[in-house]
Design a protein around this motif. Structure first.
Motif, mmCIF file in Angstrom:
data_model
loop_
_atom_site.group_PDB
_atom_site.id
_atom_site.type_symbol
_atom_site.label_atom_id
_atom_site.label_comp_id
_atom_site.label_asym_id
_atom_site.label_seq_id
_atom_site.Cartn_x
_atom_site.Cartn_y
_atom_site.Cartn_z
ATOM 1 N N TRP A 146 7.148 10.298 7.633
ATOM 2 C CA TRP A 146 6.153 9.215 7.532
ATOM 3 C C TRP A 146 6.255 8.494 6.192
ATOM 4 C CZ3 TRP A 146 1.875 13.022 9.429
ATOM 5 C CH2 TRP A 146 1.866 13.052 10.826
ATOM 6 N N ILE A 147 6.344 9.272 5.135
ATOM 7 C CA ILE A 147 6.421 8.670 3.799
ATOM 8 C C ILE A 147 7.689 7.828 3.677
ATOM 9 C CG2 ILE A 147 6.768 9.223 1.355
ATOM 10 C CD1 ILE A 147 4.817 11.595 1.765
ATOM 11 N N GLY A 148 8.793 8.384 4.132
ATOM 12 C CA GLY A 148 10.047 7.639 4.062
ATOM 13 C C GLY A 148 10.016 6.372 4.895
ATOM 14 N N LYS A 149 9.464 6.458 6.097
ATOM 15 C CA LYS A 149 9.416 5.294 6.985
ATOM 16 C C LYS A 149 8.467 4.224 6.434
ATOM 17 C CE LYS A 149 9.153 6.574 11.462
ATOM 18 N NZ LYS A 149 8.789 7.464 12.590
ATOM 19 N N TYR A 150 7.374 4.661 5.837
ATOM 20 C CA TYR A 150 6.382 3.729 5.312
ATOM 21 C C TYR A 150 6.960 2.941 4.131
ATOM 22 C CZ TYR A 150 1.496 2.221 4.652
ATOM 23 O OH TYR A 150 0.338 1.493 4.582
ATOM 24 N N ILE A 151 7.661 3.653 3.246
ATOM 25 C CA ILE A 151 8.214 3.009 2.044
ATOM 26 C C ILE A 151 9.403 2.116 2.393
ATOM 27 C CG2 ILE A 151 9.434 3.452 -0.125
ATOM 28 C CD1 ILE A 151 7.703 5.976 -0.423
ATOM 29 N N VAL A 173 1.457 7.306 -0.009
ATOM 30 C CA VAL A 173 2.123 8.533 -0.446
ATOM 31 C C VAL A 173 1.110 9.495 -1.065
ATOM 32 C CG1 VAL A 173 3.807 9.505 -2.051
ATOM 33 C CG2 VAL A 173 4.365 7.423 -0.770
ATOM 34 N N ILE A 174 0.249 8.980 -1.939
ATOM 35 C CA ILE A 174 -0.748 9.821 -2.602
ATOM 36 C C ILE A 174 -1.673 10.468 -1.570
ATOM 37 C CG2 ILE A 174 -2.784 9.766 -4.104
ATOM 38 C CD1 ILE A 174 -1.298 7.557 -5.723
ATOM 39 N N GLU A 175 -2.123 9.669 -0.597
ATOM 40 C CA GLU A 175 -3.067 10.173 0.405
ATOM 41 C C GLU A 175 -2.404 11.176 1.352
ATOM 42 O OE1 GLU A 175 -4.795 6.778 2.290
ATOM 43 O OE2 GLU A 175 -6.092 6.313 0.581
ATOM 44 N N LYS A 176 -1.157 10.925 1.734
ATOM 45 C CA LYS A 176 -0.477 11.854 2.641
ATOM 46 C C LYS A 176 -0.172 13.187 1.954
ATOM 47 C CE LYS A 176 0.138 11.269 6.294
ATOM 48 N NZ LYS A 176 -0.817 11.336 7.442
ATOM 49 N N LEU A 177 0.180 13.152 0.676
ATOM 50 C CA LEU A 177 0.437 14.404 -0.039
ATOM 51 C C LEU A 177 -0.851 15.198 -0.240
ATOM 52 C CD1 LEU A 177 3.096 13.280 -2.680
ATOM 53 C CD2 LEU A 177 3.470 14.573 -0.559
ATOM 54 N N ALA A 178 -1.953 14.503 -0.519
ATOM 55 C CA ALA A 178 -3.247 15.180 -0.645
ATOM 56 C C ALA A 178 -3.650 15.796 0.692
ATOM 57 C CB ALA A 178 -4.300 14.189 -1.122
ATOM 58 N N GLU A 179 -3.403 15.074 1.771
ATOM 59 C CA GLU A 179 -3.702 15.579 3.113
ATOM 60 C C GLU A 179 -2.866 16.818 3.416
ATOM 61 O OE1 GLU A 179 -4.129 13.005 7.036
ATOM 62 O OE2 GLU A 179 -2.019 13.476 6.693
ATOM 63 N N ARG A 180 -1.579 16.772 3.034
ATOM 64 C CA ARG A 180 -0.698 17.924 3.245
ATOM 65 C C ARG A 180 -1.186 19.133 2.461
ATOM 66 N NH1 ARG A 180 4.591 18.217 -0.169
ATOM 67 N NH2 ARG A 180 2.854 18.513 -1.622
ATOM 68 N N ASN A 181 -1.557 18.948 1.201
ATOM 69 C CA ASN A 181 -2.027 20.066 0.374
ATOM 70 C C ASN A 181 -3.291 20.685 0.948
ATOM 71 O OD1 ASN A 181 0.124 19.617 -1.346
ATOM 72 N ND2 ASN A 181 -1.072 18.399 -2.822
ATOM 73 N N THR A 195 0.828 -1.222 0.000
ATOM 74 C CA THR A 195 0.000 0.000 0.000
ATOM 75 C C THR A 195 0.858 1.265 0.000
ATOM 76 O OG1 THR A 195 -0.132 0.085 2.432
ATOM 77 C CG2 THR A 195 -1.814 -1.201 1.286
ATOM 78 N N GLU A 196 2.142 1.128 -0.298
ATOM 79 C CA GLU A 196 3.054 2.266 -0.206
ATOM 80 C C GLU A 196 2.642 3.409 -1.130
ATOM 81 O OE1 GLU A 196 5.343 -1.480 0.898
ATOM 82 O OE2 GLU A 196 3.927 -0.878 -0.687
ATOM 83 N N ARG A 197 2.312 3.086 -2.374
ATOM 84 C CA ARG A 197 1.941 4.131 -3.339
ATOM 85 C C ARG A 197 0.675 4.862 -2.893
ATOM 86 N NH1 ARG A 197 2.795 5.673 -8.580
ATOM 87 N NH2 ARG A 197 0.994 6.441 -9.740
ATOM 88 N N GLN A 198 -0.297 4.106 -2.439
ATOM 89 C CA GLN A 198 -1.548 4.704 -1.967
ATOM 90 C C GLN A 198 -1.284 5.627 -0.774
ATOM 91 O OE1 GLN A 198 -4.002 1.903 0.031
ATOM 92 N NE2 GLN A 198 -5.621 3.361 0.518
#
Length: 332
Positions: free
Chosen positions: A252-257, A212-220, A207-210
């Motif tokens: 978070w993104i780095g640790k998750y991937i 990243v997409i969700e965390k960046l959308a949340e950040r924006n 679920t790594e790609r999902q």
């Protein structure tokens, strides 16, 4: 998942002496039984107050030591949670021959899990149990929560089985992110390890790609909500653009991937250079220190640097006037 806060803390017993506190609580219970509750709460409150006083002294002595002070507050809460767990599970609800279902692991999550707590941060705890509807587990958790509330702590809590944890983390990004920072505090460590492994294998994997997409959308969305600028005149050091949450999102993104426990290990996997990580770490420590000063001055969980607070914190952090620039301008 993250390691504990005590590895980088000098003179821990000056913050709190868990053994002495546990002995005091056990002595009070032995003498007075159920009637000892007011005295036990007073002893716990005194330990919390003294620990916070010590950490405030350290902040004044080292006003930019954000990581050390926030780790100190997490350490203080860790020790109180451990004493309270032992009291609830051995004094209030003793069980001589516990079944396999009568096990509890106490896990710190979110900022508490990262061991980055400011003086008035929420205490976010997940109680793990092997199965639902275990009366002894419910009694111990309830007793712990009432004691934590009696200390005046704001506690975010959940009680879940490992299977519940996996299901809810799959469905909810906030829960998944909080568990990414999960850290063992006390109780049944094998149960915690089982849950941590299932989180990695059944939630993170694939679920790594999902994520990243969700965390960046949340950040924006957060940036838009907070003004979408690094240059607001009264910035929010936690949620604002360029603030702590942005750094945490990166980690978070780095640790998750890369499946690492702590952000420092992202250098080892090649995501950051040593220089980049050192720069991020320094910025994070400074922002954490500012947030600690905000909490200390206001006596509450305050994250917005208002004009009046800017002047006070600039003074506390030893900024002084220079030709052409005031102390508060240099601080900001």
């Amino acid at each position: 998942m993250p390691s504990g806060p005590n590895s980088r803390l000098p003179n821990q017993r000056a913050i709190i002496d868990r053994r002495a506190l546990a002995e005091a609580v056990a002595g009070l219970h032995h003498e007075r039984g159920a009637h000892a509750r007011p005295e036990i709460i007073a002893a716990l409150k005194d330990a919390l107050y003294r620990g916070r006083e010590e950490l405030e002294r350290r902040l004044l002595a080292k006003p930019a030591a954000g990581h050390e002070i926030t780790a100190g507050h997490a350490f203080l809460i860790d020790q109180l949670v451990r004493v309270i767990f032992d009291h609830a599970s051995t004094h209030l609800y003793p069980a001589a021959n516990r079944t396999a279902a009568e096990r509890i692991a106490v896990m710190a999550v979110g900022g508490y899990g990262r061991a980055e707590m400011c003086p008035h941060s929420d205490v976010d705890i997940a109680f793990l149990t092997p199965q639902r509807d275990a009366p002894w587990c419910e009694q111990v958790v309830e007793a712990m929560l009432y004691l934590l509330w009696d200390l005046g702590l704001k506690v975010g809590h959940s009680t879940r089985t490992p299977a519940d944890m996996v299901r809810m983390a799959r469905e909810d990004l906030s829960i998944r992110t909080a568990l990414l920072e999960g850290r063992y505090v006390w109780g049944d460590e094998p149960l915690y390890e089982e849950a941590a492994k299932r989180f990695r294998d059944e939630v993170v994997k694939g679920t790594e790609r999902q994520f990243v997409i969700e965390k960046l959308a949340e950040r924006n969305a957060r940036h838009k909500r907070m003004g979408d600028s690094r240059y607001v005149v009264e910035p929010n050091v936690k949620e604002g653009k360029g603030g702590l949450r942005d750094l945490q999102t990166l980690y978070w993104i780095g640790k998750y991937i890369h499946r690492v426990r702590v952000a420092a290990e992202l250098v080892d996997v090649g995501l950051f250079t040593r220089t980049e990580y050192t720069s991020f770490r320094r910025a994070e420590g400074w922002l954490l220190a500012v947030r600690c000063h905000l909490h200390t001055i206001t006596g509450r969980a305050e994250d917005r640097l208002t004009f009046d607070l800017q002047r006070q914190i600039a003074e506390r952090m030893n900024f002084v006037d220079r030709p052409g620039k005031s102390a508060v301008e240099r601080f900001m």
